[in-house]
Write a protein that holds these residues in place. Structure first.
Motif, PDB file in Angstrom:
ATOM      1  N   LEU A   1     -10.574  23.014  40.854  1.00 40.73           N
ATOM      2  CA  LEU A   1     -11.771  22.485  40.197  1.00 40.73           C
ATOM      3  C   LEU A   1     -12.298  23.415  39.108  1.00 40.73           C
ATOM      4  O   LEU A   1     -12.149  24.636  39.193  1.00 40.73           O
ATOM      5  CB  LEU A   1     -12.878  22.275  41.229  1.00 40.73           C
ATOM      6  N   LYS A   2     -12.949  22.826  38.098  1.00 41.36           N
ATOM      7  CA  LYS A   2     -13.700  23.617  37.137  1.00 41.36           C
ATOM      8  C   LYS A   2     -14.917  24.204  37.858  1.00 41.36           C
ATOM      9  O   LYS A   2     -15.632  23.493  38.555  1.00 41.36           O
ATOM     10  CB  LYS A   2     -14.155  22.753  35.964  1.00 41.36           C
ATOM     11  N   ALA A   3     -15.134  25.488  37.654  1.00 40.21           N
ATOM     12  CA  ALA A   3     -16.285  26.135  38.272  1.00 40.21           C
ATOM     13  C   ALA A   3     -17.576  25.615  37.644  1.00 40.21           C
ATOM     14  O   ALA A   3     -17.624  25.346  36.433  1.00 40.21           O
ATOM     15  CB  ALA A   3     -16.192  27.648  38.099  1.00 40.21           C
TER      16      ALA A   3
ATOM     17  N   GLY B   1     -20.749  25.460  35.728  1.00 33.29           N
ATOM     18  CA  GLY B   1     -21.276  26.291  34.650  1.00 33.29           C
ATOM     19  C   GLY B   1     -20.231  27.069  33.879  1.00 33.29           C
ATOM     20  O   GLY B   1     -20.571  28.020  33.171  1.00 33.29           O
ATOM     21  N   SER B   2     -18.950  26.671  34.002  1.00 31.21           N
ATOM     22  CA  SER B   2     -17.879  27.415  33.335  1.00 31.21           C
ATOM     23  C   SER B   2     -16.778  26.459  32.892  1.00 31.21           C
ATOM     24  O   SER B   2     -16.611  25.372  33.444  1.00 31.21           O
ATOM     25  CB  SER B   2     -17.305  28.472  34.284  1.00 31.21           C
ATOM     26  N   ASP B   3     -16.005  26.881  31.884  1.00 25.91           N
ATOM     27  CA  ASP B   3     -14.827  26.123  31.460  1.00 25.91           C
ATOM     28  C   ASP B   3     -13.593  26.528  32.251  1.00 25.91           C
ATOM     29  O   ASP B   3     -12.538  25.897  32.132  1.00 25.91           O
ATOM     30  CB  ASP B   3     -14.553  26.354  29.963  1.00 25.91           C
ATOM     31  N   GLN B   4     -13.699  27.575  33.058  1.00 26.05           N
ATOM     32  CA  GLN B   4     -12.576  28.041  33.868  1.00 26.05           C
ATOM     33  C   GLN B   4     -12.504  27.282  35.188  1.00 26.05           C
ATOM     34  O   GLN B   4     -13.528  26.834  35.712  1.00 26.05           O
ATOM     35  CB  GLN B   4     -12.714  29.528  34.184  1.00 26.05           C
ATOM     36  N   THR B   5     -11.290  27.175  35.724  1.00 32.23           N
ATOM     37  CA  THR B   5     -11.167  26.686  37.090  1.00 32.23           C
ATOM     38  C   THR B   5     -11.505  27.829  38.048  1.00 32.23           C
ATOM     39  O   THR B   5     -11.527  29.002  37.655  1.00 32.23           O
ATOM     40  CB  THR B   5      -9.744  26.195  37.387  1.00 32.23           C
ATOM     41  N   ILE B   6     -11.743  27.482  39.289  1.00 35.97           N
ATOM     42  CA  ILE B   6     -11.997  28.514  40.300  1.00 35.97           C
ATOM     43  C   ILE B   6     -10.774  29.418  40.430  1.00 35.97           C
ATOM     44  O   ILE B   6     -10.900  30.644  40.582  1.00 35.97           O
ATOM     45  CB  ILE B   6     -12.346  27.874  41.656  1.00 35.97           C
ATOM     46  N   ALA B   7      -9.560  28.843  40.341  1.00 36.07           N
ATOM     47  CA  ALA B   7      -8.331  29.650  40.423  1.00 36.07           C
ATOM     48  C   ALA B   7      -8.252  30.646  39.282  1.00 36.07           C
ATOM     49  O   ALA B   7      -7.888  31.819  39.490  1.00 36.07           O
ATOM     50  CB  ALA B   7      -7.105  28.738  40.413  1.00 36.07           C
ATOM     51  N   GLU B   8      -8.595  30.218  38.071  1.00 36.32           N
ATOM     52  CA  GLU B   8      -8.572  31.122  36.917  1.00 36.32           C
ATOM     53  C   GLU B   8      -9.612  32.216  37.071  1.00 36.32           C
ATOM     54  O   GLU B   8      -9.364  33.389  36.760  1.00 36.32           O
ATOM     55  CB  GLU B   8      -8.815  30.322  35.636  1.00 36.32           C
ATOM     56  N   MET B   9     -10.765  31.834  37.559  1.00 34.42           N
ATOM     57  CA  MET B   9     -11.825  32.814  37.776  1.00 34.42           C
ATOM     58  C   MET B   9     -11.412  33.826  38.847  1.00 34.42           C
ATOM     59  O   MET B   9     -11.675  35.030  38.727  1.00 34.42           O
ATOM     60  CB  MET B   9     -13.104  32.078  38.186  1.00 34.42           C
ATOM     61  N   LEU B  10     -10.752  33.335  39.890  1.00 32.12           N
ATOM     62  CA  LEU B  10     -10.272  34.213  40.959  1.00 32.12           C
ATOM     63  C   LEU B  10      -9.258  35.212  40.426  1.00 32.12           C
ATOM     64  O   LEU B  10      -9.323  36.409  40.723  1.00 32.12           O
ATOM     65  CB  LEU B  10      -9.650  33.374  42.074  1.00 32.12           C
ATOM     66  N   GLN B  11      -8.307  34.740  39.625  1.00 40.58           N
ATOM     67  CA  GLN B  11      -7.306  35.640  39.027  1.00 40.58           C
ATOM     68  C   GLN B  11      -7.976  36.723  38.205  1.00 40.58           C
ATOM     69  O   GLN B  11      -7.595  37.898  38.257  1.00 40.58           O
ATOM     70  CB  GLN B  11      -6.358  34.845  38.133  1.00 40.58           C
ATOM     71  N   GLU B  12      -8.963  36.310  37.430  1.00 40.63           N
ATOM     72  CA  GLU B  12      -9.682  37.259  36.583  1.00 40.63           C
ATOM     73  C   GLU B  12     -10.353  38.342  37.428  1.00 40.63           C
ATOM     74  O   GLU B  12     -10.319  39.529  37.082  1.00 40.63           O
ATOM     75  CB  GLU B  12     -10.718  36.505  35.757  1.00 40.63           C
ATOM     76  N   LYS B  13     -10.945  37.931  38.546  1.00 38.80           N
ATOM     77  CA  LYS B  13     -11.602  38.906  39.424  1.00 38.80           C
ATOM     78  C   LYS B  13     -10.576  39.871  40.029  1.00 38.80           C
ATOM     79  O   LYS B  13     -10.827  41.072  40.149  1.00 38.80           O
ATOM     80  CB  LYS B  13     -12.370  38.201  40.544  1.00 38.80           C
TER      81      LYS B  13
END
Length: 303
Positions: A116-118, A120-132
Motif C-alpha cells: 500500500l501507499k503510505a 501522506g506519502s507517495d512511497q509504499t510501505i515497502a519502499e519506506m521500510l527499505q529506506e529505513k
C-alpha cells in the motif's frame, strides 16, 4: 516483457530481502535471469538489505492508537535489532505511519500493507521500510497488526514494550470518563498479561489440562482422591479469576472485579458498556533472541 513468474519474484525476495515491486523491476530488467536481477538490486543499493534481513529483530515497539472519535483502532508490532533503534524518532514515525495506513486502508495482512501507499506519502510501505533499513542500518520487520472497528481505547506501556487495544460496545464513547475507564481496562490487560475475556473464551483443552495438573497437585499434597475433584473445582474458579478479564480483581480497587467496575462506570455515565474484545502485543514475544557472549567477543577481538 520478460518471462518470469510470481514464484520467481518470491524467490528473489527471499534471497535479497528487497520489496516485491523492486524484485519485479529487477527481474524485468534482467530478462528473468535471477543472478542478473540480484546484481541489479545490488547496483541500486537495495540488496544491502539482504544481509540485514537474516539478523534477528526482536526489539522494536508494540504500538496502539485510535482515530479521533475512537471508532477505529489499531495495534501493531514493528521489530528492530536493538532497543536503541526502537527509540529513534525516525523509526517511531515509521511505526505510526504503518498504524495510520492500517487504520485508513484496512489491509488483510502484512504483505498487503507493504504493497500500500503510505498515508501522506507517495512511497509504499515497502519502499519506506527499505529506506529505513538502509538509513538506520538494522533489520526492521513489520511483524503483525490488528484493526478493530467500534468504540476502541488504546494504551502503550513503557514506551512501546506492550501495546493494548480494547474494543467496547457502548453508547457513551464520546464522554471523557469513558476514555479514562477504557485506559484503566487496557492497563489492567497490559499489567496482568490477561489471556481471556471471560470463561467462555477459555478452550476446553486448557481447562482439562489445568484440572489434570491441579488434581495431581492435590493428590501429591496427601489429600484423598475421593475429594480431589471437589478441591480442583475450587481451584478452577481461582484460575478463571486470575486469567479472565471480567473476573479479575481491578488493580486500582481490589474490592471490585472488572465486570463490576464496568457496570459501575456505565451506571455513573447513564449508559451501557460491555467489553467485546482485546488484543495485547508484547514486543518480541515468541521470537528467539540472539544471545551475545560479550566476553567471547572481546576475546576474539584481541587474538
Amino acid at each position: 516483457m520478460a518471462a518470469f513468474t510470481a514464484q520467481d519474484v518470491k524467490a528473489l525476495r527471499e534471497k535479497t530481502g528487497c520489496g516485491m515491486m523492486d524484485c519485479k523491476k529487477a527481474l524485468s530488467n534482467a530478462d528473468g535471469d535471477m543472478d542478473k536481477a540480484i546484481d541489479f538490486l545490488r547496483e541500486q543499493g537495495l540488496a544491502k538489505q539482504a544481509k540485514k534481513a537474516s539478523r534477528i529483530a526482536a526489539e522494536g515497539v508494540a504500538y496502539a492508537c485510535t482515530n479521533d472519535d475512537l471508532s477505529v483502532g489499531v495495534v501493531i508490532e514493528v521489530n528492530a535489532e536493538t532497543d536503541f533503534v526502537a527509540k529513534n524518532d525516525s523509526f517511531i514515525d515509521f511505526v505510526k505511519t504503518c498504524a495510520n495506513t492500517v487504520m485508513q486502508e484496512n489491509p488483510t495482512d502484512v504483505e498487503a500493507l507493504l504493497a500500500l501507499k503510505a498515508v501522506g506519502s507517495d512511497q509504499t510501505i515497502a519502499e519506506m521500510l527499505q529506506e529505513k533499513v538502509l538509513t538506520i542500518g538494522e533489520n526492521i520487520q513489520i511483524r503483525r497488526f490488528e484493526r478493530m472497528e467500534g468504540a476502541c481505547v488504546a494504551y502503550v506501556h513503557a514506551g512501546g514494550k506492550i501495546g493494548v487495544l480494547v474494543n467496547f460496545d457502548t453508547d457513551v464513547a464520546d464522554k471523557p470518563e469513558f476514555v479514562a475507564y477504557g485506559k484503566d481496562v487496557a492497563m489492567q490487560i497490559a499489567a496482568l498479561n490477561t489471556q481471556y475475556l471471560d470463561e467462555s473464551e477459555v478452550p476446553a483443552e486448557v481447562i482439562e489440562h489445568e484440572k489434570d495438573v491441579m488434581r495431581q497437585q492435590v493428590i501429591n499434597e496427601g489429600k484423598p482422591e475421593a475429594i480431589a475433584d471437589k478441591i480442583v473445582m475450587g481451584k478452577i474458579g481461582k484460575f478463571y479469576k486470575e486469567n479472565c478479564l471480567v473476573d479479575q480483581e481491578f488493580v486500582k480497587d481490589n474490592k471490585l472485579n472488572i465486570k463490576q467496575y464496568t457496570q459501575n462506570t456505565a451506571k455513573s455515565l447513564g449508559g451501557s458498556i460491555s467489553i467485546k474484545k482485546f488484543i495485547r502485543f508484547e514486543k518480541g514475544e515468541g521470537i528467539e533472541k540472539r544471545q551475545d557472549d560479550f566476553a567471547a567477543e572481546v576475546a576474539n577481538m584481541v587474538k
